[in-house]
Write an enzyme that holds these catalytic residues in place. Sequence first.
Site, PDB file in Angstrom:
ATOM      1  N   PHE A 225       0.809  -1.225   0.000  1.00  0.00           N
ATOM      2  CA  PHE A 225       0.000   0.000   0.000  1.00  0.00           C
ATOM      3  C   PHE A 225       0.841   1.273   0.000  1.00  0.00           C
ATOM      4  O   PHE A 225       0.364   2.330   0.408  1.00  0.00           O
ATOM      5  CB  PHE A 225      -0.982   0.004   1.180  1.00  0.00           C
ATOM      6  N   GLU A 229       7.378   1.139  -0.448  1.00  0.00           N
ATOM      7  CA  GLU A 229       7.985   1.804  -1.611  1.00  0.00           C
ATOM      8  C   GLU A 229       9.385   2.268  -1.234  1.00  0.00           C
ATOM      9  O   GLU A 229      10.341   2.018  -1.949  1.00  0.00           O
ATOM     10  CB  GLU A 229       7.117   2.976  -2.086  1.00  0.00           C
ATOM     11  N   ARG A 307       2.107  15.566  -5.556  1.00  0.00           N
ATOM     12  CA  ARG A 307       0.849  14.952  -6.005  1.00  0.00           C
ATOM     13  C   ARG A 307      -0.354  15.613  -5.323  1.00  0.00           C
ATOM     14  O   ARG A 307      -1.438  15.688  -5.894  1.00  0.00           O
ATOM     15  CB  ARG A 307       0.849  13.431  -5.817  1.00  0.00           C
ATOM     16  N   PHE A 341      -1.016   8.726  -2.403  1.00  0.00           N
ATOM     17  CA  PHE A 341       0.247   9.464  -2.448  1.00  0.00           C
ATOM     18  C   PHE A 341       0.052  10.976  -2.377  1.00  0.00           C
ATOM     19  O   PHE A 341       0.539  11.716  -3.217  1.00  0.00           O
ATOM     20  CB  PHE A 341       0.959   9.062  -3.749  1.00  0.00           C
ATOM     21  N   GLU A 710      -4.970   2.957  -7.193  1.00  0.00           N
ATOM     22  CA  GLU A 710      -5.182   4.038  -6.231  1.00  0.00           C
ATOM     23  C   GLU A 710      -6.481   4.812  -6.400  1.00  0.00           C
ATOM     24  O   GLU A 710      -7.099   5.189  -5.398  1.00  0.00           O
ATOM     25  CB  GLU A 710      -4.005   5.026  -6.305  1.00  0.00           C
TER      26      GLU A 710
HETATM   27  N1  LUZ Z   1       5.455   7.061  -6.082  1.00  0.00           N
HETATM   28  C1  LUZ Z   1       6.277   7.903  -6.711  1.00  0.00           C
HETATM   29  C2  LUZ Z   1       4.125   7.144  -6.223  1.00  0.00           C
HETATM   30  O1  LUZ Z   1       7.492   7.802  -6.523  1.00  0.00           O
HETATM   31  N2  LUZ Z   1       5.767   8.834  -7.526  1.00  0.00           N
HETATM   32  C3  LUZ Z   1       4.453   8.992  -7.733  1.00  0.00           C
HETATM   33  O2  LUZ Z   1       4.027   9.849  -8.484  1.00  0.00           O
HETATM   34  C4  LUZ Z   1       3.585   8.118  -7.042  1.00  0.00           C
HETATM   35  N3  LUZ Z   1       2.262   8.238  -7.172  1.00  0.00           N
HETATM   36  C5  LUZ Z   1       1.469   7.427  -6.494  1.00  0.00           C
HETATM   37  C6  LUZ Z   1       2.028   6.455  -5.682  1.00  0.00           C
HETATM   38  N4  LUZ Z   1       3.325   6.323  -5.548  1.00  0.00           N
HETATM   39 MO1  MOS Z   2       2.321   3.786  -3.927  1.00  0.00          MO
HETATM   40  S1  MOS Z   2       1.426   5.049  -2.672  1.00  0.00           S
HETATM   41  O1  MOS Z   2       3.560   2.975  -3.342  1.00  0.00           O
HETATM   42  O2  MOS Z   2       1.692   3.596  -5.375  1.00  0.00           O
END
Ligand code: LUZ
Ligand code: MOS
Length: 757
Positions: A225, A229, A307, A341, A710
Amino acid sequence: MSSMTNKDSYGHVRGESLFVDDINVKEGTLHALVFDSPSAHGKIKSIDYSEAEKLDGVERIFTYAAIPGENQIGGIIPDEPLFAEQEVHFMGQPIALIVAKTLAIAKKAKKIIKIEIDESPVVTTAKEAFNKGLFINAPRKFELDVVEKGFQESEYVFEGETFTNGQEHLYLETQASYAFPLEDGNIKIISSTQGPTSVQSIAAKVLNLPMHRIEVEVIRLGGAFGGKEDQATPWAVMTALAVYHLKKGVKLILERHDDMRMTGKRHPYESTFKIGLNKDLKILAYEVDYYQNSGAACDLSPAIAERTLFHATNSYFVKNAKLTVHSCKTNLPPNTAFRGFGGPQGMFVIESAIVKAAKELNIPVRKIQEANLLQENDEFPYGQIAKQVEIGKTWNEVKSQFDISKKEKEIQEFNTKNHSVKKGLSLMPITFGISFTNTPMNHARALVHIYQDGSVGISTGAVEMGQSVNTKMLQIAAMSFGLTPDKVKIETTNTTRIANMSPTAASATADLNGKALLNACDNLKERMSEVIAEKLAVNKLDKISYQDNFIFVNGTKSKLSWEELILTTFLKRISLSEHAHYATPEIHFDKTKEKGHPFAYHVYGTALTTVTVDCIRGTYEFDAVQIVHDFGKSMNKGIDMGQVEGALVQGMGWMTMEEISYDEKGRLLSNSLSGYKVPDIFSVPKEINVIPLETDGNEMAILKSKAVGEPPLMYGIGAYFAIQNAMLAFNPSYKIKFDAPMTPEKVLMGLYENDLK
Ligand code: LUZ
Ligand code: MOS
């Protein structure tokens, strides 16, 4: 093939699917435990590891001093050490890694480490940090020319404040890594990460090794989720560091409490807004300051802030906007990516502004929403021209399919008849841009091997985390070659097969990797066309296709089977392997002007939420959430419906019951599942009805099937406003709040607000 079931469902149900903690480790593998800061801010006066180190079975305790390269894991800004050195900046900040023969021994050792910290003042909220001038970086601004003029021309101007709390990712599988030595000092890391390349490159930096010495492998994740990342990286790098020194396998699996305490969450936002409308309810001007609670280090905060700005106006055309986001530095764990995000935080504010205006003007909220919905060729505040705009269609479909006027009347009648239970509804339109906002991240690779028996193996940079991206990849290859999915195998995600991956994120992974995979399949087919031409004596004008395990010519099945084609190609010494690349065309963005075309396309939809509030208890139940969603042409309805339902419920949890709480010392109070409530089967809507919008789809989406990870989370925002509409039916003097989550406690207080005065 649009009904292919999730490839993982069988293994998951039987408990056979492998996660990091399920891997059979080598004999002699050691167990690691993180020693973390007991204080949210201060200088480390002393640490005494001597007793712990003497404990039988403790192999070694690693601190920053053991790092051969840089003690630095910051991705965007280098402001985050792997291990604290002289200072600590949040409770739960890693200071050392205890490596022992068993986890029990490591836990014993952790208890007898002595630490003294000279405490400094602790800041836990964004506004507090703002007032003290504590920032991650400079504020970011989208400013259209004449905001002031817009307000002057406005008939109505309203101002207000909003708050949205953070959100715990609560992936079922906690952060996990298992690393072990290969030959020649090379290291392999098996990590539960969305970003195998991030793990690889940061491990390389910390260990002072070239990236090719580090192999990162991902089988699948038990949920992420966004929480994996960036934040799967430290644990993976710690195990790699231990392997570097000890030359033995090392495993680190965070226990749930440690995970909740040490990792960042969705960013809480405090915001102040000002909105101006004309007589026709058109939004003429909109100004917002967003105060993002970034936590103690940068992590992904600037990208998330960006974002927020991109989604500040949600599904509406706003001619004049001045949007400023401040990334405020606090003494909380660095907050991080979470499904949406920063988009959801931005969208909550404009919905609040619209609700505020509607209540002040005493008109239905949906009149303002409807008056401002994006139209074809409208310009977003960031310069992109809106194309294939479906928002109005989804809005009108919801209104007609679910007969909103009738529903409003029924609710009114219900509320007249019932004193202690009240119903409310809300409409929530969503518009979400697809692509990493950071343009250079929008590319991907795939590797396809066709083995000489005709079976196929595919690798891509996509990480399976329960969203079923592996199933989609299988489906793409099987469809392209005209095979049944059992003839195709999806390999693990591994940095030696696919280099330089962007993380699996931004809803864009199936698009990017799927298109790279299609390119690889197309290249192979192109190469095999000469074999087919020879075998079947076809000419250039004949149309070749791959179906049902055979080659078809002009739509008619030939006698050439897939297996025979493959064997012939192999014997002719033509390569049956292909590595291909895809980069999203057309996108660009100029940060000096804050203008460009950052998104491949947008996803649209509208949700109608109906709730019943128990006005004695303050509890609520959602009668129904009815959605018309723009899937484009869904390539897998089962998977895509699951993503919409899951995202909706996750968004509703964020808006209603999930309440993160830190005390003034920076200690996480909502640190377990008894104190942090997420939606369960009893709290999901009684009815979720998702109707796909009929559309032609979009070429930029994989097989015209739009990204779905998302966008539907933001339907959950509707829950927040539906509840308050029900509350207003019970207590007309209730002053509407923009302070999420709307927990039952807050509902109860609001229902009796004037009584309490
Ligand atoms: N992660 C990222 C994201 O590094 N850049 C993004 O624009 C993004 N958007 C949504 C979720 N993760
Ligand atoms: Mo994401 S918020 O790791 O697409």
